[in-house]
Scaffold this motif. Structure first.
Motif, PDB file in Angstrom:
ATOM      1  N   ARG A 118       0.919   3.827  -3.197  1.00  0.00           N
ATOM      2  CA  ARG A 118       0.425   5.179  -2.923  1.00  0.00           C
ATOM      3  C   ARG A 118       1.502   6.228  -3.187  1.00  0.00           C
ATOM      4  NH1 ARG A 118      -2.193   7.267   2.847  1.00  0.00           N
ATOM      5  NH2 ARG A 118      -2.437   9.447   2.245  1.00  0.00           N
ATOM      6  N   LEU A 139      -3.940   7.822  -2.940  1.00  0.00           N
ATOM      7  CA  LEU A 139      -4.633   7.258  -1.778  1.00  0.00           C
ATOM      8  C   LEU A 139      -5.525   6.092  -2.176  1.00  0.00           C
ATOM      9  CD1 LEU A 139      -5.668   7.490   1.238  1.00  0.00           C
ATOM     10  CD2 LEU A 139      -7.392   9.062   0.337  1.00  0.00           C
ATOM     11  N   GLY A 192      -3.470   3.015  -3.428  1.00  0.00           N
ATOM     12  CA  GLY A 192      -2.845   2.305  -2.317  1.00  0.00           C
ATOM     13  C   GLY A 192      -3.842   1.447  -1.559  1.00  0.00           C
ATOM     14  N   ARG A 224       0.832  -1.214   0.000  1.00  0.00           N
ATOM     15  CA  ARG A 224       0.000   0.000   0.000  1.00  0.00           C
ATOM     16  C   ARG A 224       0.860   1.254   0.000  1.00  0.00           C
ATOM     17  NH1 ARG A 224      -4.158   0.685   4.842  1.00  0.00           N
ATOM     18  NH2 ARG A 224      -2.221   0.389   6.013  1.00  0.00           N
ATOM     19  N   SER A 235       1.490   8.756  -6.476  1.00  0.00           N
ATOM     20  CA  SER A 235       1.310  10.175  -6.128  1.00  0.00           C
ATOM     21  C   SER A 235       2.435  11.024  -6.703  1.00  0.00           C
ATOM     22  CB  SER A 235       1.251  10.346  -4.610  1.00  0.00           C
ATOM     23  OG  SER A 235       0.106   9.730  -4.065  1.00  0.00           O
TER      24      SER A 235
END
Length: 494
Positions: free
Chosen positions: A159, A180, A183, A155, A163
């Motif tokens: 993420r 977000l 993830g 995760r 990002s």
């Protein structure tokens, strides 16, 4: 479970949970440092508002089923797990839909109406998380922290990587929201792979009422905990604005990484371990285990909080760039806040393991209006004033929880309080050493930061030898044992 078995379970769980935490948080910190050089404070402020909004939806949608699975310690009745999964999923669908509908109203509250679509998009995160919640609970219940580490690391990687890639491509705050969601999706999929639980959509007749009863208490406690720890974010976003909220959010990152996340990490192990201890000891209590956890937690949290508070201005400049220098004062207050908060985690875990979390709910309900009023009054004075109001409020809250815990655990208040003493003494030694170093090596640059950090480590090692010599001897013995294989392999002294 014997004392030896309890300790072994805790050590193994903490090791793997910490391994996942360190890997995941380091990935997150690297992503945050890179993003802080790409995005502006207002964009971080939008994400902070969205995270609070989504977090509240997730807590309500869970209905405490994840905590109830751990508390029940029932490995034989698969229908209870299916019931928990079904309840969690149905509520998540309903609340995600409600979250999408309310997104424009919430965006207006945080003074970012143009970001309403991002709030809508983020509102589906609770539904994604619900797909993996019960699988995660089963791993927690069974103390399978080695398996649980894999989804957590995945995760964080997904993420952070996504990002950064989207932020570089110019997506702005949307990069953080999409990261977000990605993830969370990777986390849920990974849990289905590593967990042995195969869910079915069904409701059991027996046992569900008991799980819901416990779960409601757990959900209320978590909801109130989030409310008390995020009311400052709401007030700053609504009164001061997104740019100030961005500074405030970044100021949280390093203290949160080093203190709050470690506390949550240990708590993830302590709650199921204490629950198992309660069942194994035939409900005779978990007082000794809780006090031991409190002593070690305080020995870590209080000295680290003292060092971080003094080094916070330099940390903001060196790690995040001079653009974020205004967050240094907030970070100092937040370090003290998280030091106090970390010491309360073992007591909260004991309340939950004994099924007495409603006492914490009552304390939080009484405390929340006082906290909210104080923060609203402090907001016109700036984000640093808000942070120090949080510190004072947390100290008061902690005193009340300590007194209540003594009654629940059937131990003297003085005994619980004395568990904090080694940590407090170590904090005084570390704080004194770092402050002297700041006087001798002034400034907020890398040299001052490194000098302060090295002195903090040396003072901490000396303080542990002073206040808990048995622990220092055991640590030294472990280190010497770990060095033997390398010494043999090298064919000489090490």
């Amino acid at each position: 479970m014997s004392t030896k078995g309890f300790g072994s379970a805790m050590r193994s769980g903490v090791f793997w949970s910490t391994a996942a935490f360190v890997a995941g948080r380091l990935l997150s910190l690297v992503a945050m440092v890179i993003l802080a050089r790409i995005l502006v404070p207002a964009e971080f402020g939008i994400l902070a508002a969205i995270v609070v909004y989504v977090g509240l939806i997730e807590l309500v949608s869970d209905l405490g089923m994840r905590a109830a699975v751990v508390y029940e310690q029932d490995t034989a009745k698969g229908e209870l797990l299916d019931s928990a999964f079904t309840i969690n999923l149905v509520l998540a669908i309903l609340l995600s839909a409600l979250g999408v509908a309310l997104a424009p109203v919430v965006a207006d509250l945080f003074q970012v109406p143009a970001a309403a679509d991002l709030f809508r998009l983020a509102a589906i995160n609770p539904l994604i998380v619900a797909m993996g919640n019960i699988h995660d609970a089963v791993l927690l219940r069974d103390l399978q922290f080695r398996r649980r580490a894999i989804p957590q690391i995945i995760r964080a990687f997904v993420r952070g990587a996504l990002s950064i890639a989207l932020a570089v491509a110019g997506f702005g705050a949307a990069a953080l929201v999409i990261g977000l969601l990605a993830g969370s999706l990777a986390w849920s999929i990974s849990l289905w792979i590593v967990s042995t639980y195969g869910p079915r959509l069904k409701l059991a007749v027996r046992g569900v009422g008991r799980m819901i009863s416990y779960g409601l208490g757990a959900a209320a406690l978590e909801l109130l905990a989030v409310a008390t720890t995020r009311v400052d974010v709401v007030v700053i976003g609504a009164i001061i604005g997104p740019a100030a909220l961005g500074l405030y959010t970044v100021a949280y990152r390093i203290p949160e990484l080093i203190l709050e996340s470690v506390a949550w990490n240990v708590s993830a192990v302590a709650f199921p371990a204490l629950s198992r201890e309660r069942v194994a000891s035939e409900h005779t209590g978990v007082g000794d285990g809780t006090i031991a956890l409190l002593r070690y937690q305080a020995l870590f949290a209080l000295p680290v909080a003292a060092a971080l508070a003094l080094l916070a201005p330099a940390l903001m400049v060196v790690v995040f760039s001079p653009r974020w220098a205004a967050a240094g004062g907030v970070a100092a207050a937040v370090a003290i806040l998280f030091g106090i908060s970390a010491c309360l985690f073992p007591l909260g875990d004991a309340f939950k393991a004994l099924g007495r979390q409603r006492i914490l709910v009552a304390i939080n309900v009484a405390f929340l209006p006082v906290l909210a009023g104080s923060i609203i009054a402090a907001a016109p004075l700036g984000i640093e004033a808000v942070a120090w109001v949080r510190v004072a409020s947390q100290a008061l809250f902690g005193a009340v929880v300590l007194i209540a815990a003594a009654k629940v655990l059937s131990v003297r208040t003085l005994r619980i309080g004395s568990a904090l003493l080694p940590g407090a003494l170590a904090a005084a030694v570390v704080g004194g050493g770092v402050e002297l170093t700041r006087i001798l090596v002034p400034g907020d640059g890398m040299v001052a930061l490194m000098a302060g950090a090295l002195v903090a480590v040396a003072c901490f090692a000396g303080a542990v030898r002073l206040v808990m010599p048995d622990l220092a001897r055991r640590a030294g013995s472990v280190l010497r044992t770990r060095r033997r294989p390398l010494r043999v392999a090298l064919g000489g002294p090490l």
